[in-house]
Design a protein around this motif. Structure first.
Motif, mmCIF file in Angstrom:
data_model
loop_
_atom_site.group_PDB
_atom_site.id
_atom_site.type_symbol
_atom_site.label_atom_id
_atom_site.label_comp_id
_atom_site.label_asym_id
_atom_site.label_seq_id
_atom_site.Cartn_x
_atom_site.Cartn_y
_atom_site.Cartn_z
ATOM 1 N N ASN A 41 0.841 -1.377 -0.102
ATOM 2 C CA ASN A 41 -0.017 0.227 -0.116
ATOM 3 C C ASN A 41 0.910 1.161 -0.004
ATOM 4 O OD1 ASN A 41 -2.569 1.288 0.267
ATOM 5 N ND2 ASN A 41 -2.158 2.041 2.112
ATOM 6 N N GLU A 44 2.403 1.682 -3.438
ATOM 7 C CA GLU A 44 1.505 2.345 -4.554
ATOM 8 C C GLU A 44 1.219 3.610 -4.211
ATOM 9 O OE1 GLU A 44 -3.131 1.118 -6.103
ATOM 10 O OE2 GLU A 44 -2.953 1.220 -4.024
ATOM 11 N N TRP A 84 -5.145 -3.467 -6.404
ATOM 12 C CA TRP A 84 -4.382 -2.371 -6.707
ATOM 13 C C TRP A 84 -4.658 -1.589 -8.002
ATOM 14 C CZ3 TRP A 84 -2.569 -1.877 -1.879
ATOM 15 C CH2 TRP A 84 -2.303 -3.196 -1.194
ATOM 16 N N GLN A 89 -0.313 -2.031 -11.002
ATOM 17 C CA GLN A 89 -0.383 -3.616 -11.356
ATOM 18 C C GLN A 89 0.692 -3.549 -12.426
ATOM 19 O OE1 GLN A 89 -3.911 -5.571 -12.031
ATOM 20 N NE2 GLN A 89 -5.121 -4.162 -10.477
#
Length: 125
Positions: A41, A44, A84, A89
């Motif tokens: 997370n 990202e 995600w 990705q």
């Protein structure tokens, strides 16, 4: 608290984890999955915020690669990669493919096994 076998610290684990019984190993896998999901997370969020910011982003790519070299991390990534954003990705897939191409890593994913650092549990039984 000794969690070296989770291999979730910035520096990859070189400690040989003792083979535990299956229940303890599954508990470790669950803990590792939670921690790696939190780390993904953060990756990202960094990607969304910094991917166009040259020097800062280059440092993040090196950091992300250090996790992508870990079998357990990639297994957990593949397990939830569709959660995600599509752009993230694609970025992660390209990073993994490039690491495989230069033989930094081998793709360890096998349908019949769960990997946790140095522990492999066979799910076929």
């Amino acid at each position: 608290m000794d969690k070296r076998c989770l291999d979730c610290y910035d520096i990859p684990n070189t400690y040989e984890c003792p083979i535990l019984n299956e229940a303890d190993s599954l508990d470790r896998i669950h803990q590792q999955k939670v921690i790696y999901t939190i780390i993904i997370n953060h990756f990202e969020q960094a990607y969304k915020t910094l991917c166009c910011n040259g020097d800062l982003w280059e440092g993040w790519q090196i950091y992300i690669d250090s996790y992508l070299k870990r079998n357990a991390f990639r297994l957990i990534w593949y397990d939830g990669d569709e959660t995600w954003s599509k752009h993230f990705q694609s970025f992660m897939k390209n990073r993994i493919d490039s690491l495989i191409k230069v033989k930094t890593i081998k793709n360890p994913i096998r349908e019949d096994s769960i990997y946790l650092g140095l522990i492999k549990l066979d799910k076929s039984n």
